[in-house]
Design a protein around this motif. Structure first.
Motif, PDB file in Angstrom:
ATOM      1  N   UNK A   1       0.826  -1.208   0.000  1.00  0.00           N
ATOM      2  CA  UNK A   1       0.000   0.000   0.000  1.00  0.00           C
ATOM      3  C   UNK A   1       0.861   1.259   0.000  1.00  0.00           C
ATOM      4  N   UNK A   2       1.905   1.252   0.784  1.00  0.00           N
ATOM      5  CA  UNK A   2       2.809   2.400   0.865  1.00  0.00           C
ATOM      6  C   UNK A   2       3.625   2.541  -0.421  1.00  0.00           C
ATOM      7  N   UNK A   3       4.185   1.456  -0.925  1.00  0.00           N
ATOM      8  CA  UNK A   3       5.034   1.511  -2.122  1.00  0.00           C
ATOM      9  C   UNK A   3       4.235   1.921  -3.352  1.00  0.00           C
ATOM     10  N   UNK A   4       3.069   1.294  -3.553  1.00  0.00           N
ATOM     11  CA  UNK A   4       2.281   1.589  -4.749  1.00  0.00           C
ATOM     12  C   UNK A   4       1.641   2.965  -4.697  1.00  0.00           C
TER      13      UNK A   4
ATOM     14  N   UNK B   1      13.645   5.801 -14.116  1.00  0.00           N
ATOM     15  CA  UNK B   1      13.991   6.232 -12.767  1.00  0.00           C
ATOM     16  C   UNK B   1      12.770   6.870 -12.119  1.00  0.00           C
ATOM     17  N   UNK B   2      12.378   6.332 -10.980  1.00  0.00           N
ATOM     18  CA  UNK B   2      11.366   6.949 -10.122  1.00  0.00           C
ATOM     19  C   UNK B   2      12.047   7.156  -8.774  1.00  0.00           C
ATOM     20  N   UNK B   3      11.989   8.378  -8.257  1.00  0.00           N
ATOM     21  CA  UNK B   3      12.681   8.644  -7.000  1.00  0.00           C
ATOM     22  C   UNK B   3      11.980   9.768  -6.248  1.00  0.00           C
ATOM     23  N   UNK B   4      12.390   9.913  -5.000  1.00  0.00           N
ATOM     24  CA  UNK B   4      11.887  10.981  -4.152  1.00  0.00           C
ATOM     25  C   UNK B   4      12.379  12.313  -4.694  1.00  0.00           C
ATOM     26  N   UNK B   5      11.488  13.255  -4.867  1.00  0.00           N
ATOM     27  CA  UNK B   5      11.853  14.532  -5.469  1.00  0.00           C
ATOM     28  C   UNK B   5      12.282  15.565  -4.438  1.00  0.00           C
ATOM     29  N   UNK B   6      13.292  16.339  -4.822  1.00  0.00           N
ATOM     30  CA  UNK B   6      13.707  17.478  -3.992  1.00  0.00           C
ATOM     31  C   UNK B   6      12.581  18.510  -3.901  1.00  0.00           C
ATOM     32  N   UNK B   7      11.688  18.482  -4.879  1.00  0.00           N
ATOM     33  CA  UNK B   7      10.548  19.399  -4.882  1.00  0.00           C
ATOM     34  C   UNK B   7       9.300  18.800  -4.240  1.00  0.00           C
ATOM     35  N   UNK B   8       9.420  17.585  -3.721  1.00  0.00           N
ATOM     36  CA  UNK B   8       8.272  16.896  -3.141  1.00  0.00           C
ATOM     37  C   UNK B   8       7.830  17.495  -1.822  1.00  0.00           C
ATOM     38  N   UNK B   9       6.770  16.946  -1.305  1.00  0.00           N
ATOM     39  CA  UNK B   9       6.184  17.432  -0.047  1.00  0.00           C
ATOM     40  C   UNK B   9       6.980  16.954   1.166  1.00  0.00           C
ATOM     41  N   UNK B  10       7.883  16.023   0.955  1.00  0.00           N
ATOM     42  CA  UNK B  10       8.799  15.529   1.991  1.00  0.00           C
ATOM     43  C   UNK B  10       8.089  14.792   3.122  1.00  0.00           C
ATOM     44  N   UNK B  11       7.053  14.055   2.766  1.00  0.00           N
ATOM     45  CA  UNK B  11       6.311  13.266   3.759  1.00  0.00           C
ATOM     46  C   UNK B  11       7.125  12.068   4.239  1.00  0.00           C
ATOM     47  N   UNK B  12       7.808  11.427   3.303  1.00  0.00           N
ATOM     48  CA  UNK B  12       8.624  10.242   3.579  1.00  0.00           C
ATOM     49  C   UNK B  12       9.857  10.298   2.683  1.00  0.00           C
TER      50      UNK B  12
END
Length: 186
Positions: free
Chosen positions: A18-21, A134-145
């Motif tokens: 659930x978290x990953x998808x 490539x899918x990754x956490x964005x520097x522009x993201x909301x930074x939840x996780x």
């Protein structure tokens, strides 16, 4: 790999579908990879094989690449498909021959190997016309996780690095927490 790697003692967290998808679905990943049945791919930073398992039914071979042997141990214990080959290596030092891969993918691990050396290795090992997703956490993201903000990149950073390294970016998008880049080896 780069700054830090995911703590192998917390490997079971990587199995929470659930978290990953929430950040990258199986269907989205498969569509971005666009695999052929005879493809040989590499999952860069495969961890517990969560996404490797999703891709394996669509290709001939998936190399589960991780720097942590403990992640491979976890994956073996969990049970890996027969067409998964384990490779313990940093992306900058992939042990594949030139043009050995039809493509590669990285799910939430680009920040761990985003160096010129790693991209040069990928350009060497992925055959011309092969796909890199490539899918990754964005520097522009909301930074939840995800990793610390100072270790993140955005889609523009990844695009610039890949284009400088011999890839043509055919898709780059920012999302609320992550980015997705699809590039073709020139």
């Amino acid at each position: 790999m780069g700054f830090h790697t995911f703590d192998a003692d917390r490997a079971s967290k990587l199995e929470e579908a659930e978290q990953r998808y929430r950040y990258l679905s199986r269907d989205e990943l498969i569509a971005a990879i666009d695999p052929a049945p005879d493809d040989v791919l590499a999952d860069l930073g495969s961890g517990t094989g969560f996404y490797t398992d999703d891709v394996a039914p669509y290709v001939d071979t998936v190399h589960a690449v991780d720097v942590q042997p403990e992640m491979h141990d976890y994956y073996r214990e969990k049970g890996a498909p027969d067409n998964v080959a384990f490779v313990t290596s940093d992306v900058a030092d992939l042990p594949f021959e030139t043009d050995a891969l039809d493509g590669a993918f990285s799910t939430m691990t680009y920040h761990e190997f985003a160096t010129e050396e790693s991209i040069a290795t990928l350009a060497r090992t992925i055959a011309s016309g092969g796909r890199l997703v490539i899918a990754d956490w964005s520097a522009d993201g909301m930074r939840e996780v995800g990793p610390p903000v100072e270790e993140r990149y955005d889609a523009a950073d990844a695009t610039d690095a890949l284009e400088a390294g011999g890839f043509e970016v055919v898709r780059a998008e920012e999302r609320p927490e992550t980015f997705l880049v699809v590039a073709i080896r020139e």
